[in-house]
Design a protein around this motif. Structure first.
Motif, PDB file in Angstrom:
ATOM      1  N   ARG A  69      37.440  22.339  29.777  1.00  0.00           N
ATOM      2  CA  ARG A  69      38.783  22.696  29.334  1.00  0.00           C
ATOM      3  C   ARG A  69      39.768  22.462  30.485  1.00  0.00           C
ATOM      4  NH1 ARG A  69      38.168  28.453  26.571  1.00  0.00           N
ATOM      5  NH2 ARG A  69      40.424  28.316  26.746  1.00  0.00           N
ATOM      6  N   GLU A  70      40.051  21.195  30.728  1.00  0.00           N
ATOM      7  CA  GLU A  70      40.867  20.784  31.873  1.00  0.00           C
ATOM      8  C   GLU A  70      42.251  21.425  31.853  1.00  0.00           C
ATOM      9  OE1 GLU A  70      40.938  16.589  32.549  1.00  0.00           O
ATOM     10  OE2 GLU A  70      38.894  16.318  31.795  1.00  0.00           O
ATOM     11  N   ASN A  71      42.857  21.498  30.686  1.00  0.00           N
ATOM     12  CA  ASN A  71      44.187  22.091  30.593  1.00  0.00           C
ATOM     13  C   ASN A  71      44.190  23.555  30.995  1.00  0.00           C
ATOM     14  OD1 ASN A  71      45.270  19.707  29.703  1.00  0.00           O
ATOM     15  ND2 ASN A  71      45.083  20.214  27.534  1.00  0.00           N
ATOM     16  N   ALA A  72      43.090  24.246  30.713  1.00  0.00           N
ATOM     17  CA  ALA A  72      42.990  25.661  31.076  1.00  0.00           C
ATOM     18  C   ALA A  72      42.967  25.825  32.592  1.00  0.00           C
ATOM     19  CB  ALA A  72      41.740  26.279  30.457  1.00  0.00           C
ATOM     20  N   PHE A  73      42.281  24.922  33.281  1.00  0.00           N
ATOM     21  CA  PHE A  73      42.264  24.973  34.741  1.00  0.00           C
ATOM     22  C   PHE A  73      43.638  24.596  35.292  1.00  0.00           C
ATOM     23  CE2 PHE A  73      37.737  24.525  33.875  1.00  0.00           C
ATOM     24  CZ  PHE A  73      37.167  25.369  34.815  1.00  0.00           C
ATOM     25  N   GLY A  74      44.236  23.571  34.716  1.00  0.00           N
ATOM     26  CA  GLY A  74      45.496  23.073  35.225  1.00  0.00           C
ATOM     27  C   GLY A  74      46.660  24.021  35.020  1.00  0.00           C
ATOM     28  N   ASN A  75      46.582  24.881  33.970  1.00  0.00           N
ATOM     29  CA  ASN A  75      47.708  25.754  33.652  1.00  0.00           C
ATOM     30  C   ASN A  75      47.638  27.110  34.334  1.00  0.00           C
ATOM     31  OD1 ASN A  75      48.854  23.889  31.994  1.00  0.00           O
ATOM     32  ND2 ASN A  75      47.985  24.695  30.113  1.00  0.00           N
ATOM     33  N   LYS A  76      46.754  27.248  35.296  1.00  0.00           N
ATOM     34  CA  LYS A  76      46.507  28.569  35.869  1.00  0.00           C
ATOM     35  C   LYS A  76      47.774  29.227  36.401  1.00  0.00           C
ATOM     36  CE  LYS A  76      43.005  31.310  36.507  1.00  0.00           C
ATOM     37  NZ  LYS A  76      42.092  31.679  35.441  1.00  0.00           N
ATOM     38  N   GLN A  77      48.608  28.481  37.057  1.00  0.00           N
ATOM     39  CA  GLN A  77      49.794  29.060  37.659  1.00  0.00           C
ATOM     40  C   GLN A  77      51.077  28.761  36.864  1.00  0.00           C
ATOM     41  OE1 GLN A  77      49.354  31.018  40.115  1.00  0.00           O
ATOM     42  NE2 GLN A  77      47.282  30.520  40.698  1.00  0.00           N
ATOM     43  N   LYS A  78      50.922  28.183  35.669  1.00  0.00           N
ATOM     44  CA  LYS A  78      52.091  27.760  34.911  1.00  0.00           C
ATOM     45  C   LYS A  78      52.870  28.946  34.357  1.00  0.00           C
ATOM     46  CE  LYS A  78      53.347  24.720  31.079  1.00  0.00           C
ATOM     47  NZ  LYS A  78      52.828  23.861  30.007  1.00  0.00           N
ATOM     48  N   GLU A  79      54.190  28.886  34.513  1.00  0.00           N
ATOM     49  CA  GLU A  79      55.063  29.943  34.005  1.00  0.00           C
ATOM     50  C   GLU A  79      55.161  29.823  32.484  1.00  0.00           C
ATOM     51  OE1 GLU A  79      57.646  33.252  34.401  1.00  0.00           O
ATOM     52  OE2 GLU A  79      56.390  32.253  35.899  1.00  0.00           O
ATOM     53  N   ARG A  80      55.027  30.956  31.788  1.00  0.00           N
ATOM     54  CA  ARG A  80      55.138  30.925  30.339  1.00  0.00           C
ATOM     55  C   ARG A  80      56.574  30.619  29.912  1.00  0.00           C
ATOM     56  NH1 ARG A  80      50.876  34.829  30.661  1.00  0.00           N
ATOM     57  NH2 ARG A  80      49.276  34.419  29.093  1.00  0.00           N
ATOM     58  N   ASN A  81      56.705  29.828  28.860  1.00  0.00           N
ATOM     59  CA  ASN A  81      58.030  29.496  28.341  1.00  0.00           C
ATOM     60  C   ASN A  81      58.347  30.284  27.071  1.00  0.00           C
ATOM     61  OD1 ASN A  81      56.295  28.281  26.574  1.00  0.00           O
ATOM     62  ND2 ASN A  81      57.262  26.253  26.638  1.00  0.00           N
ATOM     63  N   TYR A  82      57.609  31.338  26.816  1.00  0.00           N
ATOM     64  CA  TYR A  82      57.834  32.193  25.653  1.00  0.00           C
ATOM     65  C   TYR A  82      57.740  33.652  26.090  1.00  0.00           C
ATOM     66  CZ  TYR A  82      52.725  32.299  25.852  1.00  0.00           C
ATOM     67  OH  TYR A  82      51.430  32.446  26.283  1.00  0.00           O
ATOM     68  N   SER A  83      58.323  34.537  25.293  1.00  0.00           N
ATOM     69  CA  SER A  83      58.385  35.953  25.682  1.00  0.00           C
ATOM     70  C   SER A  83      57.402  36.834  24.937  1.00  0.00           C
ATOM     71  CB  SER A  83      59.810  36.486  25.448  1.00  0.00           C
ATOM     72  OG  SER A  83      60.738  35.761  26.225  1.00  0.00           O
ATOM     73  N   HIS A  84      57.172  36.532  23.654  1.00  0.00           N
ATOM     74  CA  HIS A  84      56.333  37.391  22.824  1.00  0.00           C
ATOM     75  C   HIS A  84      55.123  36.619  22.290  1.00  0.00           C
ATOM     76  CE1 HIS A  84      59.611  40.132  23.263  1.00  0.00           C
ATOM     77  NE2 HIS A  84      60.447  39.385  22.549  1.00  0.00           N
ATOM     78  N   CYS A  85      54.176  37.348  21.724  1.00  0.00           N
ATOM     79  CA  CYS A  85      52.911  36.726  21.320  1.00  0.00           C
ATOM     80  C   CYS A  85      52.773  36.626  19.797  1.00  0.00           C
ATOM     81  CB  CYS A  85      51.742  37.524  21.894  1.00  0.00           C
ATOM     82  SG  CYS A  85      50.125  36.795  21.491  1.00  0.00           S
ATOM     83  N   TYR A  86      52.713  35.377  19.327  1.00  0.00           N
ATOM     84  CA  TYR A  86      52.408  35.092  17.926  1.00  0.00           C
ATOM     85  C   TYR A  86      50.981  34.543  17.802  1.00  0.00           C
ATOM     86  CZ  TYR A  86      57.425  35.568  17.031  1.00  0.00           C
ATOM     87  OH  TYR A  86      58.705  36.058  16.944  1.00  0.00           O
ATOM     88  N   GLY A  87      50.408  34.164  18.930  1.00  0.00           N
ATOM     89  CA  GLY A  87      49.090  33.536  18.926  1.00  0.00           C
ATOM     90  C   GLY A  87      47.978  34.404  18.396  1.00  0.00           C
ATOM     91  N   CYS A  88      48.120  35.722  18.549  1.00  0.00           N
ATOM     92  CA  CYS A  88      47.065  36.632  18.102  1.00  0.00           C
ATOM     93  C   CYS A  88      46.977  36.724  16.582  1.00  0.00           C
ATOM     94  CB  CYS A  88      47.267  38.023  18.704  1.00  0.00           C
ATOM     95  SG  CYS A  88      46.869  38.087  20.462  1.00  0.00           S
ATOM     96  N   ASN A  89      47.894  36.076  15.876  1.00  0.00           N
ATOM     97  CA  ASN A  89      47.781  35.973  14.423  1.00  0.00           C
ATOM     98  C   ASN A  89      46.715  34.949  14.030  1.00  0.00           C
ATOM     99  OD1 ASN A  89      49.902  37.765  13.415  1.00  0.00           O
ATOM    100  ND2 ASN A  89      51.316  36.361  14.408  1.00  0.00           N
ATOM    101  N   PHE A  90      46.326  34.101  14.980  1.00  0.00           N
ATOM    102  CA  PHE A  90      45.416  33.007  14.684  1.00  0.00           C
ATOM    103  C   PHE A  90      44.061  33.150  15.384  1.00  0.00           C
ATOM    104  CE2 PHE A  90      49.758  31.618  14.264  1.00  0.00           C
ATOM    105  CZ  PHE A  90      49.765  30.940  13.060  1.00  0.00           C
ATOM    106  N   ILE A  91      43.922  34.188  16.196  1.00  0.00           N
ATOM    107  CA  ILE A  91      42.678  34.383  16.946  1.00  0.00           C
ATOM    108  C   ILE A  91      42.504  35.865  17.207  1.00  0.00           C
ATOM    109  CG2 ILE A  91      43.718  34.210  19.251  1.00  0.00           C
ATOM    110  CD1 ILE A  91      41.295  32.510  20.065  1.00  0.00           C
ATOM    111  N   THR A  92      41.250  36.314  17.294  1.00  0.00           N
ATOM    112  CA  THR A  92      41.010  37.733  17.561  1.00  0.00           C
ATOM    113  C   THR A  92      39.741  37.875  18.391  1.00  0.00           C
ATOM    114  OG1 THR A  92      40.849  39.919  16.515  1.00  0.00           O
ATOM    115  CG2 THR A  92      39.652  38.131  15.463  1.00  0.00           C
ATOM    116  N   THR A  93      39.455  39.087  18.826  1.00  0.00           N
ATOM    117  CA  THR A  93      38.288  39.351  19.666  1.00  0.00           C
ATOM    118  C   THR A  93      37.439  40.441  19.021  1.00  0.00           C
ATOM    119  OG1 THR A  93      39.457  38.764  21.708  1.00  0.00           O
ATOM    120  CG2 THR A  93      37.510  40.143  21.928  1.00  0.00           C
ATOM    121  N   LEU A  94      36.141  40.213  18.968  1.00  0.00           N
ATOM    122  CA  LEU A  94      35.201  41.201  18.434  1.00  0.00           C
ATOM    123  C   LEU A  94      34.146  41.470  19.486  1.00  0.00           C
ATOM    124  CD1 LEU A  94      34.142  42.850  15.961  1.00  0.00           C
ATOM    125  CD2 LEU A  94      32.779  40.825  15.387  1.00  0.00           C
TER     126      LEU A  94
END
Length: 213
Positions: free
Chosen positions: A108-133
């Protein structure tokens, strides 16, 4: 792969994986079985050995990802835990050499590369599409907050997934994630991050004709 108790646990895990792949093949089930390796400075020397064992166990793929920091109270030292992809390019190339038609190695190259990247969004909509069990049955927003009650939707040993996902507590948490949560304070490079970046481009119309071919 490590010795002592760690080696025994790994052997048990591999045995269970072998059972799963054998069961899948015997019953001709149309499912993929994958595995994941969380890469850290202290375990990167065992990556190739792990890939070889997983390939022999019969999985369809192994995904290699960086460590995702937990919340600030539990934070793993960034100097210790952070690995830039440039540092492991040769290791990644060697890992990919284990691939064949029935086994893939996904870095997952992008995951390594984005380690220090500043987020360009404020709130989280992503958790509507993924969850943790987790193994206790708790269904939560995401991995960094799976052990915090205010981010836990419910428990599958008490209610069905449908009931939890459409329940009042998840509605309340969903509203908090989308309207109040400051994502810039969340752990870097969480799993919903890529989803949020994509959704942000759509919601703010930052990318015209994003899926044009």
């Amino acid at each position: 792969m490590g010795g002592g108790g760690g080696g025994e646990l790994m052997a048990k895990v591999l045995k269970n994986i072998e059972y799963a792949t054998s069961f899948r093949n015997k019953n001709q089930l149309n499912v993929d079985l994958g595995s994941q390796f969380v890469l850290l400075p202290e375990n990167k020397d065992s990556l190739l050995s792990a890939i070889s064992h997983l390939k022999n166990a019969g999985v369809d793929f192994v995904s290699i990802k960086p460590f995702v920091f937990q919340n600030e109270e539990q934070k793993y030292s960034e100097k210790q835990g952070f690995i830039a992809f440039e540092e492991i390019k040769d290791l990644a190339k060697e890992a990919k050499s284990y691939e064949n038609e029935s086994f893939k190695v996904i870095f997952r190259e992008n995951a390594f590369g984005n380690k220090q990247k500043e987020r360009n969004y404020s709130h989280c909509y992503g958790c509507n599409f993924i969850t943790t069990l987790n193994s206790a049955g708790d269904l939560a927003t995401c991995l960094p907050y799976w052990d915090r009650e205010e981010f836990v939707y419910g428990n599958i040993y008490q209610d069905s997934f449908y009931e939890i996902w459409n329940g009042e507590k998840r509605k309340k948490i969903k509203k908090f994630l989308e309207q109040e949560l400051d994502c810039k304070k969340c752990p870097t490079n969480c799993r919903p991050n890529a989803i949020n970046e994509f959704l942000n481009d759509i919601l703010k119309r930052q990318a015209k004709h994003i899926n044009f071919i």
